[in-house]
Design an enzyme around this catalytic site. Structure first.
Site, PDB file in Angstrom:
ATOM      1  N   CYS A 194      -0.510   4.107   2.211  1.00 57.12           N
ATOM      2  CA  CYS A 194      -0.323   3.920   3.655  1.00 57.12           C
ATOM      3  C   CYS A 194       1.138   4.146   4.045  1.00 57.12           C
ATOM      4  O   CYS A 194       1.426   4.733   5.079  1.00 57.12           O
ATOM      5  CB  CYS A 194      -0.701   2.506   4.084  1.00 57.12           C
ATOM      6  SG  CYS A 194      -2.117   1.825   3.244  1.00 57.12           S
ATOM      7  N   ASP A 195       2.068   3.641   3.243  1.00 59.77           N
ATOM      8  CA  ASP A 195       3.460   3.562   3.696  1.00 59.77           C
ATOM      9  C   ASP A 195       4.441   4.437   2.921  1.00 59.77           C
ATOM     10  O   ASP A 195       5.606   4.533   3.314  1.00 59.77           O
ATOM     11  CB  ASP A 195       3.940   2.097   3.620  1.00 59.77           C
ATOM     12  CG  ASP A 195       3.119   1.200   4.534  1.00 59.77           C
ATOM     13  OD1 ASP A 195       2.643   1.703   5.578  1.00 59.77           O
ATOM     14  OD2 ASP A 195       2.935   0.026   4.212  1.00 59.77           O
ATOM     15  N   CYS A 217       0.838  -1.202   0.000  1.00 56.11           N
ATOM     16  CA  CYS A 217       0.000   0.000   0.000  1.00 56.11           C
ATOM     17  C   CYS A 217       0.870   1.248   0.000  1.00 56.11           C
ATOM     18  O   CYS A 217       1.396   1.643   1.040  1.00 56.11           O
ATOM     19  CB  CYS A 217      -0.932  -0.015   1.212  1.00 56.11           C
ATOM     20  SG  CYS A 217      -1.945   1.457   1.325  1.00 56.11           S
TER      21      CYS A 217
END
Ligand SMILES: Cc1cc2nc3c(=O)[nH]c(=O)nc-3n(C[C@H](O)[C@H](O)[C@H](O)COP(=O)(O)OP(=O)(O)OC[C@H]3O[C@@H](n4cnc5c(N)ncnc54)[C@H](O)[C@@H]3O)c2cc1C
Length: 303
Positions: free
Chosen positions: A136-137, A133
């Protein structure tokens, strides 16, 4: 706990949410369940530029808009990780980790999960440099070097997103040609800090406690080399979340749901909607399409 309802919708991604909106408007009693966050995969997407009504919107912002619409329509999302669906002929027994629900109809809209590279180091270093992701990261890799693996829309889109945060993005792809839209490929080619490594297959992710590199093999020469990277983002396709339906003879070889035009499977009353279905194009618009069709078909049968 035991409950009874007309329809259970499994999954609150675009497909499940759309089904819920249509059922609510048809005044049909239903329960919408998810084991994670409303919006499904949309939460994991960087920028979306192909959903009508939004020239450019981030995934989390669009997911929040979906959520706001549910709230405005007074549609709750219950927590539930569905473990099994049993056919009672007629009707269904749906068992989650929390409760049992009896329903006349089920709409399975539980989407897909990312396919793994299945190379040494991947499992051990997931969460330590390997991520599925970018939204997200991606921030964890500011100013660093990352590799995206894959050649579809998701891979190219996320490579472009990561190029805005990181020093360099390698796109590792096993062929010369891409499945991604030409526009995305062209944009990536014109992005100075994206470098394509083609005809290459990852063979190992290296690093002790944290990702330090990715070893790749050229498909034609079999020559191996290791690229020094801090992060690795595989986007090489997906597997359907149909484990709770695997005892029904309604799945194709990859486990995707086989549905008719009205989104119903060969089990009377069991519908599939969204990425979980066997289909050509897995996108937000096609997921919402399926959710609407399934809900309307049910509403015609109920009334
Ligand atoms: C990186 C990336 C970028 C993308 N970019 C775009 C884009 O720009 N435009 C576009 O149109 N599409 C894009 N997509 C595709 C799009 O996100 C999907 O097609 C869409 O989200 C599918 O919706 P869905 O409702 O079928 O499934 P999902 O969105 O996957 O939702 C499924 C839901 O089911 C839940 N669930 C799963 N198993 C269970 C269970 N056992 N019990 C209960 N709940 C369960 C999950 O938690 C999830 O919330 C992208 C996808 C990715 C990965």
């Amino acid at each position: 706990m035991e409950r009874k309802t007309k329809v259970v919708i499994i999954g609150s991604g675009p497909a499940g949410i759309t089904a819920a909106i249509y059922l609510k408007r048809a005044l049909i009693d239903f329960i919408l369940l998810d084991k994670y966050t409303p919006g499904g995969k949309v939460n994991l997407t960087g920028e979306i530029e192909n959903y009508p009504g939004f020239s450019k919107v981030t995934g989390p912002d669009l997911a929040f808009k979906f959520f706001e619409q549910l709230q405005a329509m007074d549609i709750p999302i219950d927590y539930g990780d569905i473990r099994t669906v049993e056919y009672l002929n007629p009707g269904f027994k749906v068992v989650s980790d929390e409760e049992t629900i009896y329903a006349d109809y089920v709409i399975a809209a539980s989407g897909t999960k990312e396919r793994l590279l299945n190379v040494p180091g991947e499992e051990r270093l997931t969460g330590h440099g390997v991520s599925y992701c970018a939204v997200c990261d991606g921030n964890l890799f500011k100013g660093q070097v990352v590799a995206v693996v894959g050649g579809g829309n998701s891979a190219l889109q996320e490579a472009l997103y990561l190029s805005t945060l990181t020093k360099k993005v390698y796109v590792i792809h096993r062929r010369q040609g891409f499945r991604a839209e030409n526009r995305l490929v062209e944009r990536a080619r014109k992005t100075p800090n994206i470098e394509f490594i083609l005809d290459a297959i990852p063979t190992e992710i290296v690093g002790d406690l944290q990702v330090e590199g990715i070893t790749i093999e050229n498909k034609f020469t079999n020559v191996q080399s290791t690229l020094a990277v801090n992060g690795i983002f595989p986007f090489i396709g997906m597997n359907p979340n149909t484990g709770f339906l695997k005892h029904f003879p309604i799945l194709n070889e990859q486990g995707f749901l086989l549905v008719h035009e009205n989104m119903m499977t060969d089990i009377d009353g069991l519908y599939g909607a969204g990425d979980i279905n066997h289909k050509e194009l897995r996108q937000i618009v096609t997921a919402t399409n399926d959710g609407a069709i399934a809900a309307i078909d049910i509403s015609h049968r109920v009334q």
